[in-house]
Design a protein around this motif. Sequence first.
Motif, PDB file in Angstrom:
ATOM      1  N   ALA A 122       0.826  -1.206   0.000  1.00 36.11           N
ATOM      2  CA  ALA A 122       0.000   0.000   0.000  1.00 36.11           C
ATOM      3  C   ALA A 122       0.862   1.258   0.000  1.00 36.11           C
ATOM      4  N   ALA A 125       2.496   1.664  -3.426  1.00 36.82           N
ATOM      5  CA  ALA A 125       1.504   2.101  -4.413  1.00 36.82           C
ATOM      6  C   ALA A 125       1.246   3.595  -4.267  1.00 36.82           C
ATOM      7  N   ASN A 129       2.016   6.225  -7.216  1.00 37.72           N
ATOM      8  CA  ASN A 129       0.960   7.096  -7.741  1.00 37.72           C
ATOM      9  C   ASN A 129       1.323   8.567  -7.582  1.00 37.72           C
ATOM     10  N   GLN A 166      -4.167  -1.044 -14.995  1.00 36.31           N
ATOM     11  CA  GLN A 166      -5.436  -1.719 -15.281  1.00 36.31           C
ATOM     12  C   GLN A 166      -6.345  -0.756 -16.039  1.00 36.31           C
ATOM     13  N   GLU A 188      -9.257   9.741  -5.691  1.00 36.20           N
ATOM     14  CA  GLU A 188      -9.716   9.724  -4.310  1.00 36.20           C
ATOM     15  C   GLU A 188      -9.557  11.097  -3.672  1.00 36.20           C
ATOM     16  N   ILE A 210      -5.361   7.664  -8.717  1.00 33.87           N
ATOM     17  CA  ILE A 210      -4.865   6.298  -8.550  1.00 33.87           C
ATOM     18  C   ILE A 210      -4.693   5.663  -9.930  1.00 33.87           C
ATOM     19  N   GLU A 213      -2.673  -0.132  -8.248  1.00 35.92           N
ATOM     20  CA  GLU A 213      -3.299  -0.693  -7.049  1.00 35.92           C
ATOM     21  C   GLU A 213      -2.320  -1.576  -6.271  1.00 35.92           C
ATOM     22  N   ARG A 215      -1.073  -4.790  -4.322  1.00 39.31           N
ATOM     23  CA  ARG A 215      -1.402  -6.216  -4.278  1.00 39.31           C
ATOM     24  C   ARG A 215      -0.239  -6.969  -3.656  1.00 39.31           C
TER      25      ARG A 215
END
Length: 364
Positions: A122, A125, A129, A166, A188, A210, A213, A215
């Motif tokens: 997290a 990421a 970002n 994605q 966000e 974002i 993500e 993972r």
Amino acid sequence: MTLIVRLRTWARSSTKNLVASRHRGSYALRPQPNYKMAAIAWNSNAGKALLRVGRALPPWHRALVWMQVTVVTDRGLRSSAGVRALSYQAEISRTSPTAILMVMDQSTSMNHRLNSGQSKAAFLADVLNKTLYTIITNCSKADGVRDYFHVGVVAYGKEEAGNGFQGALGDEPLHVISRLAEAPLRVETRTKKVAGPDGDVIEQPVRFPIWFEPRGQGKTTMCAGLNAAVKILDQWCASHPSAFPPTVLHVTDGHPSDGNPEPTADRLKGLATNDGGCLLFNLHVDAGEGEPLIFPNDERAIKDRFGKALFRMSSLLPPHALEAAARKGYDVRPGARGFVFNAGIETIADFFDIGTRPAISADR
């Protein structure tokens, strides 16, 4: 002209000449104390180099020795295969962009918590970002986002590596930066702390796009991730022969589960444009227990076996990165590599910032 020469070498104590030849398609060198480099001459037909040193060499009992030498000369040298002049001076513009590729470990161990309580996946990421948003901001002019960069993310875990983007960005491995600006997965609303009018700290809402993500699943398929980077950037270099070379930021927290990544890293660094070889910077993330090692210039400073491998896999910091690291207060010395081991929260953000500033873009 400055050349970074990588050679595998041997010598006998009875001579002042050091003869070196290729080994496994590349050259490697490591400094030996008390030897003054006087000259270097290349025989491209024989694939060998003759290095004249300032004193007789000691007995090495036929042991292999690794050295790194920086040769500065006013006279042009004929480079044999595997040796490149380091330039990294090509102009970055809309007509001549460069590429930045992030290679991210998304194995199960990335779910481990940092001291802050946030998982490694997290936190990384968020940093990635934010880095993408910063690149977009730096490329934004009155007429819109200028495409100085082609940017992509490779994520590895499970059994293979794939596109880390994605949604609308999941179809291609690299995208012009204006395409990223148009197609985040979502935006966000977060808060950041700022100084209030009376000097107190207040929280202010901010928009946070974002693209990537977090993972964490599967094994550390590092070789697969670096192989994917080789395929992507091999094509990119062929299409952009005069561009500033690509930069790869590889982030991991563990040991590879799918073999030895060093040969693949060598192939990646062997990709090149006319301006120099592909830059590979490696970041090893720690949960907060180990002592960080930041931009080292000597493998002997590293105790961990895998840390030593990551050091060897990392490119020498080019001048622009050395300057950026120094501006942030890091003690970078000659021979420093784009490598951070046991990185904590503060260092991770600096690593991304330094690694994604390849040069000053031309304002056109």
